[in-house]
Design a protein around this motif. Structure first.
Motif, PDB file in Angstrom:
ATOM      1  N   GLU A  28      -8.521   1.350  -8.179  1.00 49.96           N
ATOM      2  CA  GLU A  28      -8.154  -0.067  -8.180  1.00 49.96           C
ATOM      3  C   GLU A  28      -9.354  -0.955  -8.482  1.00 49.96           C
ATOM      4  O   GLU A  28      -9.208  -2.003  -9.117  1.00 49.96           O
TER       5      GLU A  28
ATOM      6  N   LYS B 128      -5.868  -1.336   3.185  1.00 51.55           N
ATOM      7  CA  LYS B 128      -6.137  -0.061   2.518  1.00 51.55           C
ATOM      8  C   LYS B 128      -6.644   0.997   3.490  1.00 51.55           C
ATOM      9  O   LYS B 128      -6.504   2.202   3.239  1.00 51.55           O
TER      10      LYS B 128
ATOM     11  N   THR C 153      -9.172   9.112  -1.435  1.00 52.30           N
ATOM     12  CA  THR C 153      -9.668   7.773  -1.120  1.00 52.30           C
ATOM     13  C   THR C 153     -10.650   7.290  -2.174  1.00 52.30           C
ATOM     14  O   THR C 153     -10.537   6.178  -2.697  1.00 52.30           O
TER      15      THR C 153
ATOM     16  N   TRP D 212      -7.414  -7.176   2.142  1.00 55.92           N
ATOM     17  CA  TRP D 212      -7.042  -6.098   1.217  1.00 55.92           C
ATOM     18  C   TRP D 212      -7.630  -4.774   1.680  1.00 55.92           C
ATOM     19  O   TRP D 212      -6.937  -3.756   1.763  1.00 55.92           O
TER      20      TRP D 212
ATOM     21  N   THR E 102     -14.002   5.342   0.975  1.00 54.99           N
ATOM     22  CA  THR E 102     -13.946   3.902   0.718  1.00 54.99           C
ATOM     23  C   THR E 102     -15.323   3.346   0.404  1.00 54.99           C
ATOM     24  O   THR E 102     -15.511   2.588  -0.564  1.00 54.99           O
TER      25      THR E 102
ATOM     26  N   VAL F  26       0.835  -1.202   0.000  1.00 54.73           N
ATOM     27  CA  VAL F  26       0.000   0.000   0.000  1.00 54.73           C
ATOM     28  C   VAL F  26       0.871   1.255   0.000  1.00 54.73           C
ATOM     29  O   VAL F  26       0.629   2.200  -0.755  1.00 54.73           O
TER      30      VAL F  26
ATOM     31  N   HIS G 216       1.227   3.994  -3.221  1.00 60.33           N
ATOM     32  CA  HIS G 216       0.761   5.371  -3.000  1.00 60.33           C
ATOM     33  C   HIS G 216       1.850   6.236  -2.371  1.00 60.33           C
ATOM     34  O   HIS G 216       1.557   7.135  -1.585  1.00 60.33           O
TER      35      HIS G 216
ATOM     36  N   LEU H  82      -7.176   5.722  -4.006  1.00 59.06           N
ATOM     37  CA  LEU H  82      -6.884   4.640  -3.069  1.00 59.06           C
ATOM     38  C   LEU H  82      -7.759   3.415  -3.308  1.00 59.06           C
ATOM     39  O   LEU H  82      -7.276   2.284  -3.318  1.00 59.06           O
ATOM     40  N   ILE H  83      -9.059   3.622  -3.515  1.00 56.87           N
ATOM     41  CA  ILE H  83      -9.995   2.513  -3.680  1.00 56.87           C
ATOM     42  C   ILE H  83     -10.631   2.508  -5.068  1.00 56.87           C
ATOM     43  O   ILE H  83     -10.624   1.495  -5.769  1.00 56.87           O
TER      44      ILE H  83
END
Length: 286
Positions: free
Chosen positions: A99, A122, A91, A118, A181, A13, A17, A95-96
Motif C-alpha cells: 500500500e 492496520k 505484513t 490508518w 510494519t 482492512v 485482505h 499489508l503495509i
C-alpha cells in the motif's frame, strides 16, 4: 465521507485482505482438524497395532513410525511455531509495504483518515485475528501433544514444541506483525520489506533459541556415583569431576518460567517496533 471513514477502517482492512483472512482461517482449522484426526482416529490404529504386536511370536519393528502418529504431530508443532514467518512476510509485503509502494495509503490519508488512524487499524485488526487463531492452535496442540506421550519421540525442550505449547506463539506472531510494519515503513517497497521482515524475525528466533536455556537459572546435581535424571528433564551439561558426577539441567517445572520470560522479551520487541513504526510514520507525514 471524512466523518464516517474512521469508523469503516476495520471493515475496510478486512475487506482488502479477505483472502489472507480466509487462508489464515483455513490454516488454523486445518491444523486443529489434523490434530483431532490423529488423536481420535490414527491413535486407535496405533494402539490396535501395538496390541497385535504384543501377541506376535517375533514382535514388530517400528510399528509406531510406520503408522505415522508421532511425525504428523511434530509437523503440526513446527507449523504452529514458525507460522510467524508467514505473518512477517504478509505484513511487510502485502499489508503495509504494497500500500505504501502503490500510493494506496496516501490516497486513504486524503479521505478523512489520518496516518495514525490508518496504521492503528492496520495493526489492531490483524492483531486480533492472529491472537484468536494462535490461541486456538496453542490450546489444541497442548492437548494433542500431551494426549499420548508414550507414542511421541519428542521433548518439551525441542524448539518448535517449546514455542507451540504456550503464549510465545502469540507473542511471535504479534512481533512479526510489528516488525513487518516497521520494515515496510522504512523501506516503502513490498518485496524488500518482505525479505527483511522474514530475515529479522528468523534472526530473533534463532538468537532466543540459542539463549533459551539461560533465561532461567538451571539446576545442578552432583553425586559420587553415576545417576539418571528424569526423562522429562532438559539436560544441558553432564560429566565427571574429581569428586564424582554432575549434571546441569532444567526440570519440566522450568518450562513455564523459561517460556514466559521468552514471551515477555518477544512482546517487548513487538512494543518497541510498534512505537518505532508510529514514530517513522509521523516523521514522514509531518
Amino acid at each position: 465521507m471524512s466523518t464516517t471513514a474512521p469508523a469503516r477502517l476495520p471493515r475496510t482492512v478486512l475487506r482488502l485482505h479477505r483472502t489472507a483472512l480466509i487462508v489464515w482461517s483455513a490454516f488454523v482449522a486445518g491444523l486443529i482438524g489434523w490434530l483431532v484426526w490423529l488423536n481420535e482416529i490414527t491413535v486407535d490404529a496405533v494402539r490396535a497395532a501395538e496390541a497385535e504386536c504384543s501377541r506376535a511370536l517375533w514382535g514388530c519393528v517400528d510399528i509406531i513410525e510406520h503408522l505415522d502418529y508421532s511425525g504428523p504431530t511434530g509437523y503440526i508443532g513446527t507449523l504452529t511455531c514458525y507460522g510467524f514467518l508467514a505473518v512477517a512476510a504478509f505484513t511487510g509485503g502485502a499489508l503495509i509495504g504494497r500500500e505504501l509502494e502503490s500510493g494506496t495509503a496516501r490516497l486513504a490519508w486524503t479521505q478523512g483518515v489520518t496516518p495514525a488512524r490508518w496504521l492503528a487499524a492496520k495493526l489492531i485488526v490483524p492483531a486480533l485475528v492472529l491472537t484468536a487463531g494462535c490461541a486456538a492452535l496453542v490450546l489444541a496442540f497442548r492437548r494433542g501433544w500431551a494426549a499420548n506421550r508414550d507414542l511421541m519421540g519428542d521433548h518439551w525442550a525441542f524448539a518448535d514444541v517449546f514455542v507451540a505449547r504456550g503464549p510465545a506463539t502469540v507473542a511471535y506472531a504479534l512481533c512479526a506483525l510489528a516488525v513487518g510494519t516497521l520494515t515496510a515503513l522504512l523501506l516503502r517497497r513490498a518485496l524488500p520489506a518482505l525479505a527483511v521482515s522474514v530475515a529479522t524475525m528468523g534472526l530473533l528466533n534463532v538468537v532466543l533459541e540459542r539463549c533459551r536455556a539461560r533465561l532461567w537459572p538451571a539446576e545442578t546435581r552432583t553425586a559420587p556415583k553415576p545417576f539418571e535424571l528424569p526423562d522429562d528433564a532438559w539436560r544441558l551439561e553432564w560429566g565427571r569431576t574429581g569428586t564424582g558426577h554432575y549434571a546441569t539441567y532444567h526440570p519440566a517445572s522450568h518450562f513455564w518460567p523459561l517460556h514466559l520470560v521468552e514471551t515477555g522479551i518477544v512482546l517487548a520487541v513487538a512494543a518497541l517496533a510498534t512505537a518505532a513504526a508510529f514514530a517513522v510514520l509521523r516523521r514522514r507525514t509531518a
